[in-house]
Design a protein around this motif. Structure first.
Motif, PDB file in Angstrom:
ATOM      1  N   TYR A   1      32.122 -27.067  56.804  1.00 27.74           N
ATOM      2  CA  TYR A   1      31.859 -28.505  56.851  1.00 27.74           C
ATOM      3  C   TYR A   1      31.755 -29.190  55.485  1.00 27.74           C
ATOM      4  O   TYR A   1      31.847 -30.413  55.414  1.00 27.74           O
ATOM      5  CB  TYR A   1      30.566 -28.771  57.629  1.00 27.74           C
ATOM      6  CG  TYR A   1      30.707 -28.522  59.112  1.00 27.74           C
ATOM      7  CD1 TYR A   1      31.407 -29.407  59.915  1.00 27.74           C
ATOM      8  CD2 TYR A   1      30.146 -27.397  59.706  1.00 27.74           C
ATOM      9  CE1 TYR A   1      31.540 -29.189  61.274  1.00 27.74           C
ATOM     10  CE2 TYR A   1      30.270 -27.170  61.062  1.00 27.74           C
ATOM     11  CZ  TYR A   1      30.966 -28.075  61.844  1.00 27.74           C
ATOM     12  OH  TYR A   1      31.103 -27.856  63.189  1.00 27.74           O
ATOM     13  N   LYS A   2      31.537 -28.447  54.416  1.00 25.72           N
ATOM     14  CA  LYS A   2      31.274 -29.076  53.125  1.00 25.72           C
ATOM     15  C   LYS A   2      32.391 -28.908  52.097  1.00 25.72           C
ATOM     16  O   LYS A   2      32.392 -29.607  51.078  1.00 25.72           O
ATOM     17  CB  LYS A   2      29.974 -28.501  52.526  1.00 25.72           C
ATOM     18  CG  LYS A   2      28.734 -28.691  53.393  1.00 25.72           C
ATOM     19  CD  LYS A   2      28.369 -30.158  53.553  1.00 25.72           C
ATOM     20  CE  LYS A   2      27.044 -30.305  54.302  1.00 25.72           C
ATOM     21  NZ  LYS A   2      26.680 -31.732  54.470  1.00 25.72           N
ATOM     22  N   ASN A   3      33.307 -27.998  52.333  1.00 20.68           N
ATOM     23  CA  ASN A   3      34.307 -27.673  51.315  1.00 20.68           C
ATOM     24  C   ASN A   3      35.645 -28.374  51.516  1.00 20.68           C
ATOM     25  O   ASN A   3      36.624 -28.058  50.835  1.00 20.68           O
ATOM     26  CB  ASN A   3      34.516 -26.153  51.261  1.00 20.68           C
ATOM     27  CG  ASN A   3      33.310 -25.435  50.686  1.00 20.68           C
ATOM     28  OD1 ASN A   3      32.328 -26.071  50.296  1.00 20.68           O
ATOM     29  ND2 ASN A   3      33.360 -24.115  50.649  1.00 20.68           N
ATOM     30  N   ASN A   4      35.703 -29.292  52.475  1.00 21.43           N
ATOM     31  CA  ASN A   4      36.919 -30.083  52.721  1.00 21.43           C
ATOM     32  C   ASN A   4      38.149 -29.205  52.971  1.00 21.43           C
ATOM     33  O   ASN A   4      39.256 -29.504  52.502  1.00 21.43           O
ATOM     34  CB  ASN A   4      37.193 -31.028  51.540  1.00 21.43           C
ATOM     35  CG  ASN A   4      36.102 -32.071  51.379  1.00 21.43           C
ATOM     36  OD1 ASN A   4      35.630 -32.635  52.369  1.00 21.43           O
ATOM     37  ND2 ASN A   4      35.687 -32.305  50.146  1.00 21.43           N
ATOM     38  N   LEU A   5      37.944 -28.121  53.705  1.00 20.15           N
ATOM     39  CA  LEU A   5      39.040 -27.213  54.027  1.00 20.15           C
ATOM     40  C   LEU A   5      39.623 -27.531  55.400  1.00 20.15           C
ATOM     41  O   LEU A   5      38.915 -28.017  56.290  1.00 20.15           O
ATOM     42  CB  LEU A   5      38.540 -25.766  54.025  1.00 20.15           C
ATOM     43  CG  LEU A   5      38.025 -25.210  52.696  1.00 20.15           C
ATOM     44  CD1 LEU A   5      37.451 -23.820  52.915  1.00 20.15           C
ATOM     45  CD2 LEU A   5      39.138 -25.172  51.661  1.00 20.15           C
ATOM     46  N   ARG A   6      40.907 -27.263  55.558  1.00 16.45           N
ATOM     47  CA  ARG A   6      41.489 -27.261  56.895  1.00 16.45           C
ATOM     48  C   ARG A   6      40.800 -26.181  57.712  1.00 16.45           C
ATOM     49  O   ARG A   6      40.325 -25.175  57.173  1.00 16.45           O
ATOM     50  CB  ARG A   6      42.989 -26.989  56.830  1.00 16.45           C
ATOM     51  CG  ARG A   6      43.784 -28.075  56.145  1.00 16.45           C
ATOM     52  CD  ARG A   6      45.218 -27.645  55.882  1.00 16.45           C
ATOM     53  NE  ARG A   6      45.939 -27.301  57.097  1.00 16.45           N
ATOM     54  CZ  ARG A   6      46.328 -26.078  57.430  1.00 16.45           C
ATOM     55  NH1 ARG A   6      46.046 -25.047  56.608  1.00 16.45           N
ATOM     56  NH2 ARG A   6      46.994 -25.851  58.543  1.00 16.45           N
ATOM     57  N   LEU A   7      40.730 -26.379  59.033  1.00 20.33           N
ATOM     58  CA  LEU A   7      40.032 -25.418  59.878  1.00 20.33           C
ATOM     59  C   LEU A   7      40.598 -24.016  59.704  1.00 20.33           C
ATOM     60  O   LEU A   7      39.842 -23.043  59.577  1.00 20.33           O
ATOM     61  CB  LEU A   7      40.116 -25.851  61.346  1.00 20.33           C
ATOM     62  CG  LEU A   7      39.460 -24.913  62.365  1.00 20.33           C
ATOM     63  CD1 LEU A   7      37.978 -24.728  62.050  1.00 20.33           C
ATOM     64  CD2 LEU A   7      39.647 -25.442  63.780  1.00 20.33           C
ATOM     65  N   GLU A   8      41.926 -23.898  59.657  1.00 20.83           N
ATOM     66  CA  GLU A   8      42.541 -22.575  59.518  1.00 20.83           C
ATOM     67  C   GLU A   8      42.136 -21.896  58.213  1.00 20.83           C
ATOM     68  O   GLU A   8      41.861 -20.689  58.176  1.00 20.83           O
ATOM     69  CB  GLU A   8      44.066 -22.687  59.598  1.00 20.83           C
ATOM     70  CG  GLU A   8      44.601 -23.145  60.950  1.00 20.83           C
ATOM     71  CD  GLU A   8      44.482 -24.646  61.156  1.00 20.83           C
ATOM     72  OE1 GLU A   8      44.036 -25.349  60.204  1.00 20.83           O
ATOM     73  OE2 GLU A   8      44.818 -25.124  62.246  1.00 20.83           O
ATOM     74  N   ASP A   9      42.060 -22.672  57.130  1.00 23.30           N
ATOM     75  CA  ASP A   9      41.668 -22.106  55.839  1.00 23.30           C
ATOM     76  C   ASP A   9      40.195 -21.713  55.835  1.00 23.30           C
ATOM     77  O   ASP A   9      39.812 -20.683  55.264  1.00 23.30           O
ATOM     78  CB  ASP A   9      41.958 -23.112  54.726  1.00 23.30           C
ATOM     79  CG  ASP A   9      43.445 -23.401  54.579  1.00 23.30           C
ATOM     80  OD1 ASP A   9      44.257 -22.519  54.921  1.00 23.30           O
ATOM     81  OD2 ASP A   9      43.783 -24.519  54.130  1.00 23.30           O
ATOM     82  N   ALA A  10      39.368 -22.544  56.464  1.00 22.15           N
ATOM     83  CA  ALA A  10      37.940 -22.218  56.546  1.00 22.15           C
ATOM     84  C   ALA A  10      37.727 -20.937  57.341  1.00 22.15           C
ATOM     85  O   ALA A  10      36.909 -20.085  56.955  1.00 22.15           O
ATOM     86  CB  ALA A  10      37.187 -23.380  57.196  1.00 22.15           C
ATOM     87  N   ILE A  11      38.474 -20.761  58.425  1.00 23.55           N
ATOM     88  CA  ILE A  11      38.343 -19.553  59.239  1.00 23.55           C
ATOM     89  C   ILE A  11      38.712 -18.322  58.412  1.00 23.55           C
ATOM     90  O   ILE A  11      38.013 -17.297  58.458  1.00 23.55           O
ATOM     91  CB  ILE A  11      39.230 -19.655  60.494  1.00 23.55           C
ATOM     92  CG1 ILE A  11      38.676 -20.712  61.451  1.00 23.55           C
ATOM     93  CG2 ILE A  11      39.320 -18.298  61.200  1.00 23.55           C
ATOM     94  CD1 ILE A  11      39.585 -21.011  62.622  1.00 23.55           C
ATOM     95  N   GLU A  12      39.790 -18.404  57.656  1.00 25.69           N
ATOM     96  CA  GLU A  12      40.200 -17.261  56.840  1.00 25.69           C
ATOM     97  C   GLU A  12      39.142 -16.898  55.803  1.00 25.69           C
ATOM     98  O   GLU A  12      38.848 -15.723  55.576  1.00 25.69           O
ATOM     99  CB  GLU A  12      41.531 -17.566  56.160  1.00 25.69           C
ATOM    100  CG  GLU A  12      42.721 -17.560  57.098  1.00 25.69           C
ATOM    101  CD  GLU A  12      44.033 -17.709  56.359  1.00 25.69           C
ATOM    102  OE1 GLU A  12      44.017 -17.638  55.105  1.00 25.69           O
ATOM    103  OE2 GLU A  12      45.071 -17.895  57.016  1.00 25.69           O
ATOM    104  N   GLU A  13      38.542 -17.909  55.178  1.00 29.22           N
ATOM    105  CA  GLU A  13      37.500 -17.633  54.178  1.00 29.22           C
ATOM    106  C   GLU A  13      36.263 -17.027  54.830  1.00 29.22           C
ATOM    107  O   GLU A  13      35.650 -16.096  54.286  1.00 29.22           O
ATOM    108  CB  GLU A  13      37.150 -18.922  53.440  1.00 29.22           C
ATOM    109  CG  GLU A  13      36.228 -18.689  52.248  1.00 29.22           C
ATOM    110  CD  GLU A  13      36.135 -19.877  51.332  1.00 29.22           C
ATOM    111  OE1 GLU A  13      35.137 -19.959  50.569  1.00 29.22           O
ATOM    112  OE2 GLU A  13      37.050 -20.740  51.358  1.00 29.22           O
TER     113      GLU A  13
END
Length: 256
Positions: free
Chosen positions: A217-229
């Motif tokens: 929610y805070k890093n301005n990532l696309r959902l797919e990128d956030a999931i990978e991280e």
């Protein structure tokens, strides 16, 4: 144990120690297991099975036909587990053939007054639905989730484990596990650390979930990128793995 003023259909099956209060009506194809207490003026319609040691208070309506215009009197079911508390004017409806034909409620849940569980919903264990909370058809609610008073949940939405909604929330997209939501419009507001602490989650697990929340929610990532991280930091954490699995299977997008 059964009040003489109650109406019990001969095709209903009640364990010997089930209590039924006056003016309650229990229809055919209803099974009620040991230790369950049915208050006065309760209506239970089958096919419905109710497990052990449940408490169903007056004026509840359990196992009624689904509120779906496509429903054509086909045979569908409601299954309620053990040790649930179902308070006044709570309504739970059976499933439809547009889904699995089953509405399913787990164990140790609290349904406060005027709550509504619609057709084809699946509710886990240790869930709390506060007064007036309502979930539409095909909603799935994970273990230990809490829906605050008058929370409304859109059909086909998934509510993750240990999530929390504030009073009056309108939920139209999936809520990831451990996330708190509220406000108008409803938005995420951190993690349910109190709920996790109360249920024995370690400080390390809570720290990991807080970090995952920041990624999501805070890093301005696309959902797919956030999931990978998040997947990269999950390691052996069951909680993070469950969160990643939930996010990979969202159907309506997540509330962000």
């Amino acid at each position: 144990m059964i009040d003489s003023r109650a109406v019990i259909n001969p095709k209903a099956e009640l364990a010997e120690d089930v209590t039924v209060g006056p003016f309650s009506i229990i229809g055919p194809d209803v099974q009620i297991d040991a230790g369950t207490e049915i208050g006065p003026h309760v209506v239970i319609k089958g096919p419905t099975s109710i497990g052990k040691d449940n408490q169903i208070y007056q004026f509840a309506s359990i196992g009624e036909d689904p509120q779906d215009k496509k429903y054509a009197d086909e045979v569908t079911r409601l299954e309620v587990g053990d040790r649930n508390v179902i308070r006044e004017f709570c309504t739970m409806h059976r499933g439809t053939l547009q889904d699995q034909g089953l509405t399913k409620v787990g164990d140790d849940n609290l349904f406060m007054a005027y709550t509504h569980v619609a057709h084809d919903c699946v509710i886990g264990d240790h869930v709390i639905m506060a007064n007036g909370a309502s979930i539409a058809g095909h909603v799935h609610v994970g273990d230990h989730a809490i829906l605050g008073g008058f929370t409304l949940v859109h059909q086909f939405t998934q509510i993750g484990e240990y999530s929390f909604s504030a009073m009056g929330s309108a939920i139209t997209q999936d809520i990831p596990p451990f996330v708190m939501v509220g406000g108008r419009p409803t938005r995420p507001h951190g993690i349910n650390s109190v709920g996790m602490e109360r249920n024995g989650k370690s400080p390390e697990v809570i720290r990991q979930i807080r970090q995952a929340y920041k990624i999501l929610y805070k890093n301005n990532l696309r959902l797919e990128d956030a999931i990978e991280e998040m997947e990269g930091m999950a390691g052996e954490s069951n909680e993070l793995s469950n969160m990643v699995s939930f996010l990979r299977n969202v159907t309506r997008g997540i509330l962000r």
